[in-house]
Design an enzyme around this catalytic site. Structure first.
Site, PDB file in Angstrom:
ATOM      1  N   TYR A 189     -60.943 -51.378  19.940  1.00  0.00           N
ATOM      2  CA  TYR A 189     -62.170 -52.206  19.949  1.00  0.00           C
ATOM      3  C   TYR A 189     -62.436 -52.671  21.376  1.00  0.00           C
ATOM      4  O   TYR A 189     -63.573 -52.690  21.843  1.00  0.00           O
ATOM      5  CB  TYR A 189     -62.042 -53.456  19.063  1.00  0.00           C
ATOM      6  CG  TYR A 189     -61.527 -53.246  17.655  1.00  0.00           C
ATOM      7  CD1 TYR A 189     -61.527 -51.989  17.050  1.00  0.00           C
ATOM      8  CD2 TYR A 189     -61.065 -54.326  16.920  1.00  0.00           C
ATOM      9  CE1 TYR A 189     -61.039 -51.837  15.762  1.00  0.00           C
ATOM     10  CE2 TYR A 189     -60.584 -54.175  15.630  1.00  0.00           C
ATOM     11  CZ  TYR A 189     -60.559 -52.923  15.060  1.00  0.00           C
ATOM     12  OH  TYR A 189     -60.079 -52.770  13.790  1.00  0.00           O
ATOM     13  N   GLN A 195     -59.687 -57.993   0.600  1.00  0.00           N
ATOM     14  CA  GLN A 195     -59.967 -57.091   1.706  1.00  0.00           C
ATOM     15  C   GLN A 195     -61.055 -56.091   1.326  1.00  0.00           C
ATOM     16  O   GLN A 195     -61.991 -55.849   2.074  1.00  0.00           O
ATOM     17  CB  GLN A 195     -58.692 -56.313   2.056  1.00  0.00           C
ATOM     18  CG  GLN A 195     -57.635 -57.146   2.733  1.00  0.00           C
ATOM     19  CD  GLN A 195     -57.727 -57.050   4.232  1.00  0.00           C
ATOM     20  OE1 GLN A 195     -57.898 -55.968   4.787  1.00  0.00           O
ATOM     21  NE2 GLN A 195     -57.663 -58.173   4.902  1.00  0.00           N
ATOM     22  N   HIS A 242     -46.084 -50.870  15.984  1.00  0.00           N
ATOM     23  CA  HIS A 242     -46.322 -49.631  15.262  1.00  0.00           C
ATOM     24  C   HIS A 242     -45.019 -48.875  15.052  1.00  0.00           C
ATOM     25  O   HIS A 242     -44.166 -48.837  15.945  1.00  0.00           O
ATOM     26  CB  HIS A 242     -47.274 -48.729  16.056  1.00  0.00           C
ATOM     27  CG  HIS A 242     -48.698 -49.188  16.006  1.00  0.00           C
ATOM     28  ND1 HIS A 242     -49.643 -48.727  16.878  1.00  0.00           N
ATOM     29  CD2 HIS A 242     -49.334 -50.066  15.202  1.00  0.00           C
ATOM     30  CE1 HIS A 242     -50.811 -49.304  16.601  1.00  0.00           C
ATOM     31  NE2 HIS A 242     -50.638 -50.121  15.591  1.00  0.00           N
ATOM     32  N   THR A 265     -54.302 -49.296   4.757  1.00  0.00           N
ATOM     33  CA  THR A 265     -53.026 -49.953   4.426  1.00  0.00           C
ATOM     34  C   THR A 265     -51.947 -49.723   5.484  1.00  0.00           C
ATOM     35  O   THR A 265     -51.735 -48.602   5.913  1.00  0.00           O
ATOM     36  CB  THR A 265     -52.525 -49.410   3.075  1.00  0.00           C
ATOM     37  OG1 THR A 265     -53.592 -49.419   2.141  1.00  0.00           O
ATOM     38  CG2 THR A 265     -51.349 -50.232   2.571  1.00  0.00           C
ATOM     39  N   GLU A 266     -51.264 -50.826   5.871  1.00  0.00           N
ATOM     40  CA  GLU A 266     -50.112 -50.659   6.761  1.00  0.00           C
ATOM     41  C   GLU A 266     -48.827 -50.857   5.962  1.00  0.00           C
ATOM     42  O   GLU A 266     -48.865 -51.298   4.829  1.00  0.00           O
ATOM     43  CB  GLU A 266     -50.187 -51.624   7.955  1.00  0.00           C
ATOM     44  CG  GLU A 266     -50.341 -53.077   7.599  1.00  0.00           C
ATOM     45  CD  GLU A 266     -50.483 -53.967   8.851  1.00  0.00           C
ATOM     46  OE1 GLU A 266     -50.243 -53.516   9.964  1.00  0.00           O
ATOM     47  OE2 GLU A 266     -50.834 -55.149   8.659  1.00  0.00           O
ATOM     48  N   GLU A 317     -50.347 -44.263  23.033  1.00  0.00           N
ATOM     49  CA  GLU A 317     -49.313 -45.267  23.261  1.00  0.00           C
ATOM     50  C   GLU A 317     -47.965 -44.569  23.324  1.00  0.00           C
ATOM     51  O   GLU A 317     -47.856 -43.382  23.001  1.00  0.00           O
ATOM     52  CB  GLU A 317     -49.354 -46.350  22.178  1.00  0.00           C
ATOM     53  CG  GLU A 317     -49.145 -45.845  20.767  1.00  0.00           C
ATOM     54  CD  GLU A 317     -49.431 -46.915  19.687  1.00  0.00           C
ATOM     55  OE1 GLU A 317     -50.359 -47.726  19.878  1.00  0.00           O
ATOM     56  OE2 GLU A 317     -48.737 -46.920  18.675  1.00  0.00           O
TER      57      GLU A 317
END
Lengths: 288, 370, 288, 370
Positions: free
Chosen positions: A159, A20, A246, A97-98, A209
């Protein structure tokens, strides 16, 4: 102008030798980002895309002017890497990073706040001052310079909206991804305050959201803003109690609902788009 | 990940928080035996991952081993709030002088832990008026010391030995919250019983993202079969019960897709975030998951950033070649390698939309027509 | 003027209902210190010497303007009490308690530094702005107002020297006891800087002792001071490797010796007294 | 409180730091048996609370159980740097590729912990040139994370698996430093042995003031008999070997008293800080301690703040009445209740001085004349 980062921002990439890190270093360089170094323990002395690799952030800041760092570090090690950057004095930290544990996120945000470091993310696509500097992972082609500030909690949806803006001739000053996790470094208000002061920015798009109360808090500030705000809130059809990908996108105990957010934003004077494609048109009407 | 009441209590107890004496049973006979060991009146509590058990009859008192056995049999036959009861906790009945509420959770807005306490425990904290709730944020770089307990117990009006016990308990609860990577630890009610404070219930949620370092915490599965498959593939998946199977990349984009479908009158079967940069194989598996929901139509919405449009197209073709796809597929495909992707789709009999809401409208049209 | 505390300083006493707390509350009141409250968990609502007692420091600051707090709290609980005061926003903290574990002292000093709290001690007699405010335990009768600033690591020796000063007609602006432990909140330099700026202070007496390098560091600053400094260093005859009562008073590995300190101070322009009784005479000569 | 090498190693080992295999022996036979268990060449190390054991012959190698038994017998008969050897540690001889130095201690000037490391281990760190020493301060609110290990190992030139092992070890050593209330933890040498890092020695000092909460740390007595009596009375006492017994109140005042005596050519027998506010009983016991040093004269120097002069006077009278005081007492007494104190002394045949250095001069005169 632009906010947080610009064409002078010197960036290092933590985890530059990973897949990555390597790929996005390439992409960021292609966008024009000034990458001055990479960090990869045990790989010091190597080069990636012509960029010098250091063993530690401390070594990097000893050798380079470093204004920002972007982390491509697996979640279990992200806190350590973030602490390294913060204690080494890096002032802008983009954490892509998630799945970082939320307790680590609280620790990172606390230390950053104490040391005066701006944290973008975790779990963010990053930040783009269009035409000047991209730190993170969004696709280069959609981000062109212009008068619209964008601040968002989610990635691809942003995006989509930025793509729509660009397709409609509306470039961006800066696009900020707050990150999709429950605890992130920047709040909407932090970013809105900067857009309000940024001469380049003429209007702001807020992509929110369901879940949490970030949009409700933003509304209190929007009420005081001189610049117009157009918002889109994702998750209208999401059922309560279910996490929509999320960590922050969950309606718990009747809080953080779509309706509550839309009402707060509208009461504050923001225009709220029903579907993402309506955003450019709403901006156009306002800026006319 | 939510823990069952008894798991939370085991953790509490191992850290030195007093809980009622008791043990688990999954049948009537064991429940009776445990009641005999404990002696006196016992409580038989259903163990499910949901609240409001009392109202549904999931908590029963029994004054003899025989009664306990009967109560257990009844409770073990129940399904409460959609949760089948598989185990009961048989506990001593404790003397209740007063019920308090105490919880520590993550405040996303403050970006730090928050202690929530009330002298009005026993009911859902959402029903307690604000003026009876004490909130105290915690600086993670400092942690929780007895002084914070003293200040909160002062505000709660706790004095004497109960106050001291509260001041001892609070740092322990915070320690559990931090060491176990909890998103929530809740004791409701925290019972004043003579000169003791007893955790009469426990609610604990452990951060899914921290399970890799919480090997000592028991693993509790709370996903449907498909959700579990998705989770094992690293995909975020939520069953929603409608008839339009949906796949998009990115959580926000996925939510936006659902909303757009709903806007046109569609009923999504699921939420599926295929993530960014998922290759052919991952996408293939994601599409196969969608087929398991028996939808009337499949809606794929890809805005290619890291995700390559040709990968998505190839994945779809691969699934089509490997098995029949019994329902129409509406696909919107733009972004990285868009041309290649659209060409591959065309060659294999799929039409690609460019605009998200047009594709969504089409998917709804198909679903509602069939 | 005076430094750190003055006649307007509102003081609370943590541990006011204990023997020490009660006795010294009396003494401080007799000296004229503005004591506005005491803290003693579980004793809230009582009074000591007419002073209201609160259960927590938080309760005290909710009810009173609190500028300073003095701790009469046993060592095992001192860190908790100090953290309470610091997080409650108290800006001057006098920690009389001795034998606090050094790790607790590091924690206290770190948090205080971060929150902008001045810590006097631990293991200090306290601080006196003569004639205005006394926070701590020194005997009242020797402290009279005047032009001499005194900063010291030890207690009774300081009374001896202050007593000599007073007997020779030399009153004090402020007398600060840094504390005898290895880790304390204030350094000599912190206090010297304040004396240098304080209009009331005309000369400074520094009472040091062997061990550590506080006096050596002070010398670097004394070199730059406009006001004269007279020093006395205790421990000339102490053998290496032995702790002379104070945790800090130990010559380890040849560092912190008497000679090293005296040489550094003299090189910086300070006069160094051989015996305590010489201090007033040296001051007199300088101020002539 | 200093710990013996083997105690520190036991603590290290329990936290996951590698130490050589070995056990304690207090006689030749046990030493031989341990050597047999370990096999191969062993090291027999005297266990004393002082360094430089090797130079005095306190560390011996033995290539057989018999040799180990002999070595132990020799070492157990030694007195090194004034310390009688009572136990030996019998350990495997490890392969030494390189010796490092690593320590964490309290920096009083910086007011925080400091990590001190060097690639030149094995010798006293004081002898290592500054440019070969890596120093890193620690923010206690953050602690030590692997990144700090990486930065230090980079500066030390450690790479590969040894670097990784160092980065793992450093946070552990810091954890020991904090959790055990250490003033110093030192590993010298920290040995690179193949792909392992082995703590070949340990030096650890635990904060005396924290012993109340360090019940798991073994208690090591390093005081002389009189020092121990004083310690049990809560008094700070150090034997100095001269002939003037000294008591003062306050550590600085006590040092000042010694210095003043020395200035006039006297030799103090001890340092004794009687503390502030010590009453009649405490003072009585302190005076009795002084008599145990068999001085030629007793010098008492009291500046009464919290300490009351009448208490001191009464204590002296009490000792005089209870037993004969075989040497002259020179007493300086000023401050709180001075008049009463001086009167009591006079009534009992003691003269009181007002000025410290005059009293000191008198004490020296008596000592040097007798």
């Amino acid at each position: 102008m632009a906010i947080i980062i610009n064409e002078k921002t010197n960036v290092i990439v933590q985890g530059i030798t990973g897949n990555q890190g390597r790929f996005h270093t390439c992409q960021m360089l292609a966008y024009g980002t000034k990458i001055v170094g990479g960090v990869s323990p045990g790989k010091g002395g190597q080069e990636v895309e012509g960029i010098p690799v250091y063993d530690t952030v401390y070594e990097a800041v000893d050798n380079q002017q470093v204004d920002a760092s972007v982390l491509f570090i697996p979640a279990p090690f992200a806190k350590d890497a973030a602490f390294e950057a913060i204690t080494a004095g890096v002032k802008v930290l983009v954490i892509v990073t998630e799945h970082i544990p939320v307790h680590d996120e609280m620790d990172i945000v606390e230390l950053a706040c104490r040391k005066g470091t701006t944290v973008v993310g975790p779990n963010t696509f990053g930040i783009v001052s269009s035409g000047k500097c991209k730190i993170g992972i969004p696709p280069n082609q959609f981000f062109v310079e212009g008068p619209i500030g964008v601040v968002a909690r989610s990635g691809t949806l942003t995006y989509e909206i930025v793509g729509n803006l660009t397709a409609n001739g509306l470039g961006q000053s800066t696009v900020v991804g707050l990150g999709g996790d429950r605890v992130v470094g920047l709040s909407f208000v932090d970013v809105l305050e900067k857009f309000e002061k940024d001469p380049q920015t003429r209007a702001v798009v807020l992509v929110g959201e369901i879940g949490g109360n970030a949009e409700e808090e933003a509304s209190l500030y929007i009420k005081k803003m001189t610049k117009p705000v157009v918002a889109y809130i994702a998750g209208k059809s999401a059922p309560p109690g279910k996490r929509m990908g999320h960590a922050g996108a969950i309606i718990e105990r009747g809080k953080g609902t779509f309706n509550g957010k839309v009402e707060a934003l509208q009461a504050a004077g923001a225009k709220v788009a029903t579907l993402p494609f309506e955003v450019p048109e709403l901006i156009r009407q306002i800026l006319k | 990940m939510k823990l069952f009441e008894y798991m939370g209590k085991e953790i509490f107890s191992s850290y030195g928080i007093t809980v009622p004496r008791g043990r688990m049973a999954d049948n009537s006979q064991d429940a009776a035996n445990i009641a005999r060991e404990i002696g006196g009146t016992v409580v038989v509590k259903s163990q499910i991952l949901a609240g409001k058990r009392g109202k549904g009859g999931g908590i029963k008192f029994a004054s003899s081993p025989e009664e306990a056995g009967e109560a257990a049999a009844q409770v073990l036959a129940m399904t409460l709030n959609g949760h089948k009861v598989e185990k009961v906790l048989v506990e001593e009945k404790i003397q209740i002088d007063k019920e308090l509420y105490l919880a520590i959770t993550v405040d996303g807005s403050a970006k730090k832990p928050v202690i929530i306490a009330s002298a009005q425990g026993g009911m859902d904290i959402e029903e307690v008026p604000d003026e009876h709730i004490v909130k105290q944020y915690v600086d993670v770089s400092i942690g929780v010391y007895p002084y914070l307990g003293r200040e909160i117990s002062r505000q709660l009006g706790l004095t004497g030995s109960i106050g001291k016990e509260f001041n001892r308990l609070l740092p322990i609860l915070y320690k559990i919250f931090r060491e176990k990577d909890a998103e929530l630890v809740e004791i409701n009610p925290l019972v004043i019983s003579g000169d003791k404070l007893i955790a009469a219930d426990s609610k604990m949620t452990v951060d899914d993202d921290a399970l890799f370092r919480q090997k000592a915490v028991p693993y509790v599965e709370d996903r449907t079969s498909i959700e579990k498959q998705a989770h094992d593939l690293g995909l975020a998946f939520v069953e929603l019960g409608g008839d339009i199977a949906v796949m998009a990349n990115g959580a926000g984009m996925s939510m936006g897709s659902l909303d757009t479908l709903a806007y046109y009158g569609g009923k999504p079967a699921n939420f599926l975030d295929a993530g960014g940069g998922t290759g052919v194989e991952g996408t293939t598996k994601a599409i196969e998951l969608l087929l398991q929901t028996n939808p009337k139509v499949i809606f794929i919405n890809i805005f290619g950033g890291i995700t390559r449009c040709d990968d998505v197209a190839n994945a779809l073709v691969q699934v089509k070649n490997a098995r029949e796809i019994p329902v129409p597929v509406v696909i919107r495909l733009v972004g990285t390698n868009e041309e290649a992707g659209v060409r591959i789709l065309k060659e294999n009999g799929f039409e690609a939309y460019k605009v998200m809401h047009e594709a969504a409208a089409k998917a709804v049209e198909i679903a509602n027509a069939s």
